[in-house]
Design an enzyme around this catalytic site. Sequence first.
Site, PDB file in Angstrom:
ATOM      1  N   SER A 254       0.855  -1.182   0.000  1.00 22.38           N
ATOM      2  CA  SER A 254       0.000   0.000   0.000  1.00 22.38           C
ATOM      3  C   SER A 254       0.897   1.239   0.000  1.00 22.38           C
ATOM      4  O   SER A 254       1.955   1.257  -0.624  1.00 22.38           O
ATOM      5  CB  SER A 254      -0.916  -0.031   1.229  1.00 22.38           C
ATOM      6  OG  SER A 254      -1.747   1.104   1.277  1.00 22.38           O
ATOM      7  N   SER A 255       0.503   2.269   0.692  1.00 22.11           N
ATOM      8  CA  SER A 255       1.292   3.495   0.787  1.00 22.11           C
ATOM      9  C   SER A 255       0.818   4.291   1.985  1.00 22.11           C
ATOM     10  O   SER A 255      -0.368   4.247   2.347  1.00 22.11           O
ATOM     11  CB  SER A 255       1.133   4.341  -0.478  1.00 22.11           C
ATOM     12  OG  SER A 255       1.635   5.654  -0.275  1.00 22.11           O
TER      13      SER A 255
ATOM     14  N   TYR B  27      -4.835   7.703  -6.402  1.00 26.98           N
ATOM     15  CA  TYR B  27      -3.802   6.885  -5.755  1.00 26.98           C
ATOM     16  C   TYR B  27      -4.175   6.587  -4.311  1.00 26.98           C
ATOM     17  O   TYR B  27      -4.098   5.437  -3.850  1.00 26.98           O
ATOM     18  CB  TYR B  27      -2.469   7.625  -5.814  1.00 26.98           C
ATOM     19  CG  TYR B  27      -1.299   6.813  -5.325  1.00 26.98           C
ATOM     20  CD1 TYR B  27      -0.803   5.741  -6.065  1.00 26.98           C
ATOM     21  CD2 TYR B  27      -0.668   7.132  -4.121  1.00 26.98           C
ATOM     22  CE1 TYR B  27       0.284   5.005  -5.611  1.00 26.98           C
ATOM     23  CE2 TYR B  27       0.424   6.396  -3.676  1.00 26.98           C
ATOM     24  CZ  TYR B  27       0.893   5.349  -4.424  1.00 26.98           C
ATOM     25  OH  TYR B  27       1.964   4.608  -3.971  1.00 26.98           O
TER      26      TYR B  27
ATOM     27  N   LYS C 167      -4.974   2.806  -2.690  1.00 28.75           N
ATOM     28  CA  LYS C 167      -4.163   2.230  -1.623  1.00 28.75           C
ATOM     29  C   LYS C 167      -4.973   2.007  -0.346  1.00 28.75           C
ATOM     30  O   LYS C 167      -4.757   1.020   0.369  1.00 28.75           O
ATOM     31  CB  LYS C 167      -2.954   3.129  -1.347  1.00 28.75           C
ATOM     32  CG  LYS C 167      -1.958   3.186  -2.508  1.00 28.75           C
ATOM     33  CD  LYS C 167      -1.425   1.807  -2.856  1.00 28.75           C
ATOM     34  CE  LYS C 167      -0.288   1.869  -3.862  1.00 28.75           C
ATOM     35  NZ  LYS C 167       0.277   0.526  -4.166  1.00 28.75           N
TER      36      LYS C 167
END
Length: 255
Positions: free
Chosen positions: A142-143, A156, A160
């Site tokens: 993920s981020s 984005y 995520k």
Amino acid sequence: MTVKNLQGLSAIVTGGSRGIGAGIAQELASRGANVLITYQSASSQAEEVASKIRALGSEALIVQAAGTDKEAPARIVRAAVEKWSHIDIIINNAGAGDDCLLKDLTYDLWDKILNTNLRMATFLVKESMPHLGKAPRIVNISSVIGRMGGSWATAYCASKAALEGVTKVWAAELGHSHNATVNCVNPGPVGTDMWLRDTDAAVLAEWDTKMKETPAAPRIGTVDDIAQIVAFLASEESRWSTGSTVNANGGMCFV
């Protein structure tokens, strides 16, 4: 000396031809895993990583697989199963993350990012289910932005955050049925060529301030910082962790 705690296991690392993915693929290989890596277009980079995997004494496969290609998950699984008969480890690392303000967002960009970051991972796991090994390990990349939010990242961030959500779902569905663990890792900025080359200057400036405040150390993350955490989650030693998101970002996000 690296412990060979993944000896003989077969792994898939999407987006494994460069950056974080390449680092993860080589770390898994150093621990004994045979590794299939996917790439989007740069086959020479994929071949270079595959050569490094083989130099570590492991087998390597490369498969071209764009994140927007609906046929890619089946193609990846077919190649792995034909070579190794089953799949022990899946690292969903392939991603797209073009910087874009909400006012400039298009349907095409939304689809590209969601399809690459979420759909690809989902259907790769689905296609793999009949071929999973005895104690499979699935790790989704993920981020930190999925929890922190921030400018330039509507699609984005959504992709995520969703990946963290489905991690919990898959952990519930695949635990008893497949003896699998499913976890997520959410890196912050990592000093890859892609980060330095592809990130908008305004975004770099915004993150520079945040990185200086990172609790573990006032610096950008390294590929090895992430690869070590992922390799642990891919091992038997992580057997009692599932459905979790590990904050692999130096404490940039504690949530």
